[in-house]
Write a protein that holds these residues in place. Structure first.
Motif, PDB file in Angstrom:
ATOM      1  N   SER A  57      -0.512  -0.324  10.251  1.00 39.39           N
ATOM      2  CA  SER A  57      -1.635  -0.657   9.329  1.00 39.39           C
ATOM      3  C   SER A  57      -2.448  -1.834  10.363  1.00 39.39           C
ATOM      4  CB  SER A  57      -1.238  -1.430   8.002  1.00 39.39           C
ATOM      5  OG  SER A  57      -1.013  -0.628   7.167  1.00 39.39           O
ATOM      6  N   LEU A  58      -1.632  -2.564  11.088  1.00 40.88           N
ATOM      7  CA  LEU A  58      -2.320  -3.633  12.095  1.00 40.88           C
ATOM      8  C   LEU A  58      -3.016  -2.724  13.162  1.00 40.88           C
ATOM      9  CD1 LEU A  58       0.344  -6.347  12.452  1.00 40.88           C
ATOM     10  CD2 LEU A  58      -2.127  -6.699  11.151  1.00 40.88           C
ATOM     11  N   LEU A  59      -2.227  -1.716  13.691  1.00 36.66           N
ATOM     12  CA  LEU A  59      -2.946  -0.750  14.650  1.00 36.66           C
ATOM     13  C   LEU A  59      -4.357  -0.351  14.318  1.00 36.66           C
ATOM     14  CD1 LEU A  59       0.221   1.272  15.984  1.00 36.66           C
ATOM     15  CD2 LEU A  59      -0.994  -0.808  17.165  1.00 36.66           C
ATOM     16  N   ALA A  61      -2.841   3.892  -0.747  1.00 39.30           N
ATOM     17  CA  ALA A  61      -3.672   4.823  -0.107  1.00 39.30           C
ATOM     18  C   ALA A  61      -4.282   4.077   1.071  1.00 39.30           C
ATOM     19  CB  ALA A  61      -4.864   5.263  -1.171  1.00 39.30           C
ATOM     20  N   ILE A  62      -4.680   2.727   1.119  1.00 37.77           N
ATOM     21  CA  ILE A  62      -5.151   2.160   2.297  1.00 37.77           C
ATOM     22  C   ILE A  62      -3.923   1.865   3.313  1.00 37.77           C
ATOM     23  CG2 ILE A  62      -5.978  -0.017   3.068  1.00 37.77           C
ATOM     24  CD1 ILE A  62      -7.190  -0.678   0.344  1.00 37.77           C
ATOM     25  N   SER A  63      -2.670   1.974   2.921  1.00 35.07           N
ATOM     26  CA  SER A  63      -1.717   1.475   3.867  1.00 35.07           C
ATOM     27  C   SER A  63      -1.417   2.891   4.469  1.00 35.07           C
ATOM     28  CB  SER A  63      -0.356   1.021   3.091  1.00 35.07           C
ATOM     29  OG  SER A  63       0.604   0.984   4.079  1.00 35.07           O
ATOM     30  N   ALA A  83       2.424  -2.461 -16.719  1.00 38.08           N
ATOM     31  CA  ALA A  83       2.819  -1.615 -15.728  1.00 38.08           C
ATOM     32  C   ALA A  83       2.048  -0.737 -15.282  1.00 38.08           C
ATOM     33  CB  ALA A  83       4.071  -0.839 -16.590  1.00 38.08           C
ATOM     34  N   ILE A  84       1.018  -0.012 -15.968  1.00 38.14           N
ATOM     35  CA  ILE A  84       0.282   1.008 -15.622  1.00 38.14           C
ATOM     36  C   ILE A  84      -0.803   0.227 -14.710  1.00 38.14           C
ATOM     37  CG2 ILE A  84      -1.842   2.318 -16.315  1.00 38.14           C
ATOM     38  CD1 ILE A  84      -0.123   3.144 -18.813  1.00 38.14           C
ATOM     39  N   THR A  85      -1.353  -1.012 -15.112  1.00 39.95           N
ATOM     40  CA  THR A  85      -2.303  -1.869 -14.276  1.00 39.95           C
ATOM     41  C   THR A  85      -1.588  -2.045 -12.614  1.00 39.95           C
ATOM     42  OG1 THR A  85      -3.096  -2.788 -16.113  1.00 39.95           O
ATOM     43  CG2 THR A  85      -3.476  -3.999 -14.021  1.00 39.95           C
ATOM     44  N   SER A  86      -0.370  -2.443 -12.631  1.00 42.18           N
ATOM     45  CA  SER A  86       0.344  -2.524 -11.594  1.00 42.18           C
ATOM     46  C   SER A  86       0.454  -1.187 -10.535  1.00 42.18           C
ATOM     47  CB  SER A  86       1.812  -3.202 -11.854  1.00 42.18           C
ATOM     48  OG  SER A  86       1.642  -4.435 -12.525  1.00 42.18           O
ATOM     49  N   LEU A  87       0.755  -0.389 -11.467  1.00 39.41           N
ATOM     50  CA  LEU A  87       0.794   1.034 -10.660  1.00 39.41           C
ATOM     51  C   LEU A  87      -0.535   1.548 -10.001  1.00 39.41           C
ATOM     52  CD1 LEU A  87       2.622   3.410 -10.024  1.00 39.41           C
ATOM     53  CD2 LEU A  87       1.731   4.480 -11.847  1.00 39.41           C
ATOM     54  N   ILE A  88      -1.592   1.076 -10.734  1.00 39.33           N
ATOM     55  CA  ILE A  88      -3.051   1.527 -10.164  1.00 39.33           C
ATOM     56  C   ILE A  88      -3.285   0.604  -8.978  1.00 39.33           C
ATOM     57  CG2 ILE A  88      -5.454   1.270 -10.601  1.00 39.33           C
ATOM     58  CD1 ILE A  88      -4.893   1.924 -13.571  1.00 39.33           C
ATOM     59  N   PHE A  89      -2.797  -0.616  -9.073  1.00 43.17           N
ATOM     60  CA  PHE A  89      -2.919  -1.525  -7.571  1.00 43.17           C
ATOM     61  C   PHE A  89      -2.120  -1.095  -6.686  1.00 43.17           C
ATOM     62  CE2 PHE A  89      -4.942  -5.177 -10.546  1.00 43.17           C
ATOM     63  CZ  PHE A  89      -5.823  -5.409  -9.863  1.00 43.17           C
ATOM     64  N   TYR A  90      -1.014  -0.622  -7.010  1.00 40.03           N
ATOM     65  CA  TYR A  90      -0.180  -0.018  -5.908  1.00 40.03           C
ATOM     66  C   TYR A  90      -0.531   1.048  -5.191  1.00 40.03           C
ATOM     67  CZ  TYR A  90       3.654   2.305  -3.813  1.00 40.03           C
ATOM     68  OH  TYR A  90       4.438   3.263  -2.793  1.00 40.03           O
ATOM     69  N   LEU A  91      -1.251   1.976  -6.247  1.00 32.66           N
ATOM     70  CA  LEU A  91      -1.699   3.233  -5.730  1.00 32.66           C
ATOM     71  C   LEU A  91      -2.711   3.250  -4.710  1.00 32.66           C
ATOM     72  CD1 LEU A  91      -1.425   5.644  -8.757  1.00 32.66           C
ATOM     73  CD2 LEU A  91       0.048   5.581  -6.713  1.00 32.66           C
ATOM     74  N   VAL A  92      -3.529   2.101  -5.136  1.00 39.39           N
ATOM     75  CA  VAL A  92      -4.985   1.772  -4.452  1.00 39.39           C
ATOM     76  C   VAL A  92      -4.498   1.147  -2.908  1.00 39.39           C
ATOM     77  CG1 VAL A  92      -7.212   0.398  -4.043  1.00 39.39           C
ATOM     78  CG2 VAL A  92      -6.573   1.659  -6.272  1.00 39.39           C
ATOM     79  N   LEU A  93      -3.650   0.225  -3.115  1.00 40.56           N
ATOM     80  CA  LEU A  93      -3.135  -0.328  -1.597  1.00 40.56           C
ATOM     81  C   LEU A  93      -2.220   0.658  -0.871  1.00 40.56           C
ATOM     82  CD1 LEU A  93      -2.136  -3.839  -3.025  1.00 40.56           C
ATOM     83  CD2 LEU A  93      -4.227  -3.347  -1.701  1.00 40.56           C
ATOM     84  N   ILE A 123      -2.285  -8.800   4.110  1.00 43.40           N
ATOM     85  CA  ILE A 123      -2.367  -8.948   2.536  1.00 43.40           C
ATOM     86  C   ILE A 123      -2.242  -7.773   1.980  1.00 43.40           C
ATOM     87  CG2 ILE A 123      -3.929  -9.763   0.905  1.00 43.40           C
ATOM     88  CD1 ILE A 123      -5.010 -11.848   2.851  1.00 43.40           C
ATOM     89  N   PHE A 124      -2.674  -6.846   2.465  1.00 48.42           N
ATOM     90  CA  PHE A 124      -2.724  -5.313   1.597  1.00 48.42           C
ATOM     91  C   PHE A 124      -1.347  -5.179   1.869  1.00 48.42           C
ATOM     92  CE2 PHE A 124      -7.250  -3.926   2.569  1.00 48.42           C
ATOM     93  CZ  PHE A 124      -7.647  -4.628   1.511  1.00 48.42           C
ATOM     94  N   GLU A 125      -0.574  -5.083   2.871  1.00 51.00           N
ATOM     95  CA  GLU A 125       0.898  -4.484   2.720  1.00 51.00           C
ATOM     96  C   GLU A 125       1.769  -5.428   1.911  1.00 51.00           C
ATOM     97  OE1 GLU A 125       2.410  -2.063   4.431  1.00 51.00           O
ATOM     98  OE2 GLU A 125       0.469  -1.315   4.962  1.00 51.00           O
ATOM     99  N   ALA A 126       1.716  -6.710   1.812  1.00 54.40           N
ATOM    100  CA  ALA A 126       2.271  -7.421   1.039  1.00 54.40           C
ATOM    101  C   ALA A 126       2.101  -7.328  -0.441  1.00 54.40           C
ATOM    102  CB  ALA A 126       2.076  -9.058   1.587  1.00 54.40           C
ATOM    103  N   GLY A 127       0.879  -7.300  -0.697  1.00 65.19           N
ATOM    104  CA  GLY A 127       0.454  -6.988  -2.172  1.00 65.19           C
ATOM    105  C   GLY A 127       0.820  -5.555  -2.661  1.00 65.19           C
TER     106      GLY A 127
END
Length: 346
Positions: free
Chosen positions: A36-38, A95-97, A83-93, A59-63
């Protein structure tokens, strides 16, 4: 809580297993962060912007991994909305990762391919020079045929043959220089990309994109799996610290699938007698077990003690106490303390 069915059959993982899990997790997290840093560091050449984008990537990776850990925590506590809220956050991050990993792996692969392309261009340059000389020789041969037809062999043909000899010498020298070039070293990744392109009958670019996307998703799944393993193990350790020392009767635990119990020969007679006594004596209900434990002084008549001893959830304990009060087995004082009814204690 499914952990109560594991007591007696499962124990906390040992140091070797935990060191291995933390090592794999750390390696996967660091690798994903580097890729991700690259990508993020290549957005701007300014040192300030590089620092900001690099911090954003970390921050994105740790989050991302904390969101996955929090998803397991909330699901274990039956907080499905959280749990669903955390899963949505994980899926968004995630995708970025994955996008960052695709960019990083693709950049490294393109660099390897550019090195190979430079080496191949040198060989092609020699091939073009040799081919142009060959064409010049062919033209000279056609001119020599014309001179022969005009019977000017002494003047024209001799000169053309001399030129052809010089061209042949130049051609041989170029071929020797071309063959002296070091062989093009094709890496395993480039070989894999070419093999995939041939196998699926697609272009090299499509095969490369498919490979880097697959590797990026696999890296994220690998890291998420081991983060989940750590979270599940920490939850089990917390449960084991509270309930691991409680003695449970064999019929109170569900035996795991595939578990083979080992019993010494001297315990065979005891096991047979115990089995016969269980067949003649009907099993006690949960309410009867609670009543017997309180009467024998094993536990106090409180919801907390019953929940801890019998490993029950709060709603299960509330329903059990209401059932026992309706049956007249238990009563409640004015200060909301519970006790066995006098008729039962007598």
């Amino acid at each position: 809580m499914h952990y109560k069915n594991m007591l007696g059959y499962r124990y906390p993982k040992g140091p070797f297993a935990m060191i291995s899990v933390y090592t794999f997790t750390g390696a996967a997290v660091i690798t994903s962060t580097v890729f991700s840093l690259l990508l993020f560091l290549s957005i701007d050449d300014s040192p300030l912007m590089k620092g900001l984008f690099g911090t954003l990537a970390i921050i994105f990776e740790a989050g991302k991994f904390y969101a996955w850990y929090e998803f397991g925590e909330r699901r274990a506590h039956k907080n499905y909305t959280g749990a669903i809220t955390s899963l949505i956050f994980y899926l968004v991050l995630a995708a970025i990762s994955i996008g960052g990993s695709v960019g990083g792996i693709n950049s490294a692969t393109n660099k390897a391919q550019s090195v190979i392309a430079i080496e191949q261009s040198k060989v092609l340059a020699y091939d073009r020079q040799i081919e142009s000389i060959e064409k010049q020789i062919q033209l000279n041969n056609l001119a020599a045929e014309k001179y022969i037809e005009m019977e000017r062999i002494a003047t024209g043909v001799t000169r053309i043959q001399k030129q052809n000899n010089q061209l042949r010498e130049q051609q041989i020298r170029l071929a020797a220089e071309r063959d002296a070039l070091p062989p093009v070293a094709q890496g395993s990744a480039i070989g894999l990309i070419n093999s995939l392109a041939d196998a699926f009958n697609v272009s090299t670019q499509i095969a490369q994109l498919g490979l880097v996307v697959f590797l990026s998703i696999l890296l994220d799944l690998f890291a998420a799996f081991f983060v989940g393993v750590i979270g599940e193990e920490l939850r089990f350790r917390r449960f084991y610290e509270h309930f691991g020392e409680i003695a449970l009767t064999p019929h109170a635990m569900a035996m795991p699938v595939g578990f083979i119990e080992h019993k010494p020969e001297q315990d065979v007679v005891y096991s047979q007698r115990h089995q016969e006594s269980e067949e003649t004596t009907p099993p006690l209900t949960l309410a009867e077990n609670v009543e017997k434990s309180v009467r024998d002084g094993v536990i106090t008549c409180s919801k907390k003690a019953v929940a801890k001893h019998f490993m029950l959830a709060a709603d299960e304990v509330d329903a059990l106490f209401e059932q026992m009060m309706e049956a007249g087995v238990m009563a409640k004082k004015a200060n909301h303390h519970y006790y066995l009814a006098p008729s039962v204690q007598a």
